[in-house]
Scaffold this motif. Structure first.
Motif, PDB file in Angstrom:
ATOM      1  N   GLY A   1      92.999  81.200 -70.810  1.00 32.81           N
ATOM      2  CA  GLY A   1      92.662  80.097 -69.922  1.00 32.81           C
ATOM      3  C   GLY A   1      91.202  79.696 -70.006  1.00 32.81           C
ATOM      4  N   ALA A   2      90.878  78.631 -69.301  1.00 32.28           N
ATOM      5  CA  ALA A   2      89.508  78.117 -69.271  1.00 32.28           C
ATOM      6  C   ALA A   2      88.706  78.812 -68.188  1.00 32.28           C
ATOM      7  CB  ALA A   2      89.518  76.610 -69.027  1.00 32.28           C
ATOM      8  N   VAL A   3      87.421  79.056 -68.470  1.00 31.20           N
ATOM      9  CA  VAL A   3      86.561  79.742 -67.500  1.00 31.20           C
ATOM     10  C   VAL A   3      85.387  78.874 -67.049  1.00 31.20           C
ATOM     11  CG1 VAL A   3      87.180  82.047 -68.285  1.00 31.20           C
ATOM     12  CG2 VAL A   3      85.275  80.858 -69.368  1.00 31.20           C
TER      13      VAL A   3
ATOM     14  N   HIS B   1      83.571  83.756 -62.806  1.00 33.22           N
ATOM     15  CA  HIS B   1      83.563  82.298 -62.988  1.00 33.22           C
ATOM     16  C   HIS B   1      84.244  81.543 -61.844  1.00 33.22           C
ATOM     17  CE1 HIS B   1      82.110  82.813 -67.113  1.00 33.22           C
ATOM     18  NE2 HIS B   1      83.001  83.766 -67.241  1.00 33.22           N
ATOM     19  N   GLY B   2      84.566  82.229 -60.761  1.00 40.02           N
ATOM     20  CA  GLY B   2      85.307  81.584 -59.686  1.00 40.02           C
ATOM     21  C   GLY B   2      84.460  80.813 -58.689  1.00 40.02           C
ATOM     22  N   GLY B   3      83.137  80.827 -58.856  1.00 38.91           N
ATOM     23  CA  GLY B   3      82.266  80.145 -57.896  1.00 38.91           C
ATOM     24  C   GLY B   3      82.210  78.641 -58.098  1.00 38.91           C
TER      25      GLY B   3
ATOM     26  N   HIS C   1      88.154  76.878 -58.768  1.00 40.22           N
ATOM     27  CA  HIS C   1      88.784  76.032 -59.794  1.00 40.22           C
ATOM     28  C   HIS C   1      89.020  76.805 -61.087  1.00 40.22           C
ATOM     29  CE1 HIS C   1      89.815  72.228 -61.746  1.00 40.22           C
ATOM     30  NE2 HIS C   1      89.142  72.663 -62.793  1.00 40.22           N
ATOM     31  N   TYR C   2      88.082  77.694 -61.419  1.00 40.33           N
ATOM     32  CA  TYR C   2      88.218  78.521 -62.628  1.00 40.33           C
ATOM     33  C   TYR C   2      88.334  79.990 -62.245  1.00 40.33           C
ATOM     34  CZ  TYR C   2      86.993  74.458 -65.444  1.00 40.33           C
ATOM     35  OH  TYR C   2      86.995  73.230 -66.039  1.00 40.33           O
ATOM     36  N   PRO C   3      89.032  80.785 -63.068  1.00 40.78           N
ATOM     37  CA  PRO C   3      89.709  80.420 -64.318  1.00 40.78           C
ATOM     38  C   PRO C   3      90.960  79.592 -64.055  1.00 40.78           C
ATOM     39  CG  PRO C   3      90.191  82.688 -63.762  1.00 40.78           C
ATOM     40  CD  PRO C   3      89.159  82.220 -62.774  1.00 40.78           C
ATOM     41  N   ALA C   4      91.380  78.842 -65.087  1.00 39.92           N
ATOM     42  CA  ALA C   4      92.521  77.941 -64.981  1.00 39.92           C
ATOM     43  C   ALA C   4      93.220  77.891 -66.336  1.00 39.92           C
ATOM     44  CB  ALA C   4      92.045  76.548 -64.559  1.00 39.92           C
ATOM     45  N   PRO C   5      94.468  77.412 -66.375  1.00 40.80           N
ATOM     46  CA  PRO C   5      95.189  77.367 -67.645  1.00 40.80           C
ATOM     47  C   PRO C   5      94.459  76.638 -68.756  1.00 40.80           C
ATOM     48  CG  PRO C   5      96.703  77.029 -65.841  1.00 40.80           C
ATOM     49  CD  PRO C   5      95.331  77.051 -65.241  1.00 40.80           C
ATOM     50  N   GLY C   6      93.707  75.586 -68.424  1.00 36.42           N
ATOM     51  CA  GLY C   6      92.901  74.912 -69.438  1.00 36.42           C
ATOM     52  C   GLY C   6      93.707  73.985 -70.323  1.00 36.42           C
ATOM     53  N   ALA C   7      92.997  73.312 -71.224  1.00 33.52           N
ATOM     54  CA  ALA C   7      93.622  72.311 -72.089  1.00 33.52           C
ATOM     55  C   ALA C   7      93.400  72.621 -73.560  1.00 33.52           C
ATOM     56  CB  ALA C   7      93.059  70.921 -71.765  1.00 33.52           C
TER      57      ALA C   7
END
Length: 243
Positions: free
Chosen positions: A35-37, A201-203, A212-218
């Motif tokens: 995922g994206a960080v 990275h969750g801040g 918003h992060y981490p997230a599945p990302g693109a």
């Protein structure tokens, strides 16, 4: 460079940070994403930001980070789509901190860097009088043509309220930074990396809210099954209650 290390079985590298658009299922079938960080905007600092992108770059000394960096690849793509011949400018392989120093001293005319808002080089250049930040007024068009890009807006005055830097809302282009792994990495380690990513990275950031992060990302790589489970429901039951 990170993609190359991950694909090379002799490198012993199992996890790396990779910007969106730099790896694909076809070219790297042994890799997957956790995922994206975070977001890494493309910062373009100039001594003169009053002209068009092509006019600003032709004949100039441009710092675009080291060979193998995501910055160099993205900048070269932008030069191509804007019909700027690379032979008309001097490209210098300077990392962000050195590029910022060179721009402040007048040793380069342009410094480009793909990095976060909190990067020391970005903060230094935003605080330096006489250095301007170039936005992308056609950011929506770039994103429409290249979906791996993301449009973000740097709010007016966010860098310096007293000096009102930037003097207006500034659209920028950004890519997501992804946590990429070798598929054979042990599942337990994948969950540990995901938990660490959530903690680190969750801040909040100027471009996104907390959580918003981490997230599945693109990214163009498949999301690992462990990451899919983590984003859907957190750690599996057995990982939460068994040693």
């Amino acid at each position: 460079a990170n993609v190359g290390l991950l694909r090379d079985p002799r490198s012993e590298v199992s996890v790396g940070f990779v910007e969106s658009g730099l790896a694909s299922r076809r070219d790297a079938p042994d890799l997957a994403s956790l995922g994206a960080v975070g977001l890494a905007p493309l910062w373009m600092f100039f001594r003169d930001s009053s002209r068009t992108l092509a006019e600003q770059l032709r004949g100039k000394r441009v710092s675009i980070d080291a060979e193998g960096s995501g910055t160099r690849l993205l900048v070269r793509r932008l030069l191509q789509v804007n019909q700027v011949d690379e032979s008309s400018l001097t490209l210098l392989a300077l990392p962000p901190e050195q590029g910022a120093d060179a721009l402040i001293r007048g040793q380069v005319d342009v410094a480009m860097m793909l990095t976060s808002w909190r990067a020391p080089a970005v903060q230094r250049l935003l605080a330096t009088t006489g250095i301007g930040l170039q936005g992308f007024p056609r950011a929506d068009a770039y994103v429409a043509r290249y979906p791996v890009l993301t449009k973000v807006v740097l709010p007016m005055g966010v860098a310096d309220f007293a000096r009102n830097v930037p003097p207006a809302d500034l659209p920028l282009l950004a890519v997501e930074s992804n946590l990429v792994i070798r598929r054979k990495l042990h599942p337990a380690l994948k969950y540990l990396f995901l938990e660490a990513a959530a903690e680190i990275h969750g801040g909040a950031d100027v471009f996104h809210r907390a959580g918003h992060y981490p997230a599945p990302g693109a990214i163009d790589l498949p999301l690992s099954s462990e990451a899919q489970t983590f984003y859907r429901s957190g750690r599996p039951f057995d990982y939460r209650y068994l040693p």
